[in-house]
Design an enzyme around this catalytic site. Structure first.
Site, PDB file in Angstrom:
ATOM      1  N   ASP A  72      30.282 -25.470   9.084  1.00  0.00           N
ATOM      2  CA  ASP A  72      30.172 -26.519   8.076  1.00  0.00           C
ATOM      3  C   ASP A  72      30.567 -25.949   6.718  1.00  0.00           C
ATOM      4  OD1 ASP A  72      28.606 -29.385   7.872  1.00  0.00           O
ATOM      5  OD2 ASP A  72      28.527 -28.252   6.008  1.00  0.00           O
ATOM      6  N   ILE A  73      31.283 -26.736   5.938  1.00  0.00           N
ATOM      7  CA  ILE A  73      31.773 -26.283   4.637  1.00  0.00           C
ATOM      8  C   ILE A  73      30.628 -26.088   3.633  1.00  0.00           C
ATOM      9  CG2 ILE A  73      32.219 -28.593   3.727  1.00  0.00           C
ATOM     10  CD1 ILE A  73      34.784 -27.408   2.472  1.00  0.00           C
ATOM     11  N   HIS A 132      31.121 -36.710  14.758  1.00  0.00           N
ATOM     12  CA  HIS A 132      30.856 -35.285  14.559  1.00  0.00           C
ATOM     13  C   HIS A 132      29.370 -35.006  14.716  1.00  0.00           C
ATOM     14  CE1 HIS A 132      30.596 -37.063  10.517  1.00  0.00           C
ATOM     15  NE2 HIS A 132      29.767 -36.084  10.190  1.00  0.00           N
ATOM     16  N   HIS A 134      26.204 -32.448  14.329  1.00  0.00           N
ATOM     17  CA  HIS A 134      25.695 -31.305  13.560  1.00  0.00           C
ATOM     18  C   HIS A 134      24.950 -30.390  14.523  1.00  0.00           C
ATOM     19  CE1 HIS A 134      26.510 -32.840   9.483  1.00  0.00           C
ATOM     20  NE2 HIS A 134      26.394 -34.017  10.080  1.00  0.00           N
TER      21      HIS A 134
END
Length: 186
Positions: A72-73, A132, A134
């Site tokens: 994750d960014i 998406h 997590h």
């Protein structure tokens, strides 16, 4: 005049924005740009998560021909990954595969089961309109990060309570019953 309630709403809007439609269980979902799942097997040029690859600047840690996992960014925890189909999908059948992949990734990172958070934000609280998942290893880096991913157990025969995040297993059970995954109890 600003009140604490106004500040709280501004805080929530800063984390979550852009309304999206709910996803229901079905074999095929009609193409719709506002859906989390789109009936499309090719990449959308404007979609951030279509065609995830190292060449496109993603920190890919695992992939196969269908899925990719990348860091994750803006991680909420020490290990915060995103699991995405490489293209928009029109069937919900890959959800169980995604759950299995997520657990395999966390097994490889030696994350014990009680420190795992695997799930999805519920529309309208999504930032990218591409399915998406997590994948997180707890604890969170701050209380604010924890608030972004609340998992609430259901009651009275419901799988989940009021929450803008759903545990992956909750989502699978809700969809298998033919119900919608939503913010309110379901």
């Amino acid at each position: 005049m600003s009140t604490p309630h106004t500040y709280f709403l501004q805080f929530i809007r800063a984390f979550f924005h852009r309304p999206r439609k709910l996803v229901t269980k079905s074999d095929t979902i009609e193409p719709d740009e506002e859906s989390v799942l789109n009936s499309c097997s090719s990449p959308h040029p404007s979609c951030l998560f279509c065609g995830v690859s190292k060449e496109r600047g993603f920190s890919v840690v695992w992939e196969n021909e269908v899925f990719a996992v990348f860091t994750d960014i803006d991680p909420a925890s020490e290990h915060h990954l995103q699991l995405v189909p490489k293209h928009h999908i029109g069937k919900l059948s890959p959800l169980r595969d995604m759950v299995e992949i997520a657990h395999n990734i966390l097994d490889g990172l030696a994350v014990p089961p009680h420190l795992r958070r695997i799930g999805f934000h519920i529309p309208p609280y999504i930032s990218v309109p591409h399915l998406h998942m997590h994948i997180q290893a707890l604890p969170y880096r701050s209380i604010f990060r924890k608030l972004k991913y609340p998992v609430v157990a259901g009651w009275s025969g419901r799988e989940k309570g009021v929450s803008w995040f759903v545990d992956a297993e909750q989502a699978v059970r809700i969809l298998e019953k033919g119900s919608q995954v939503r913010i309110l109890p379901c």
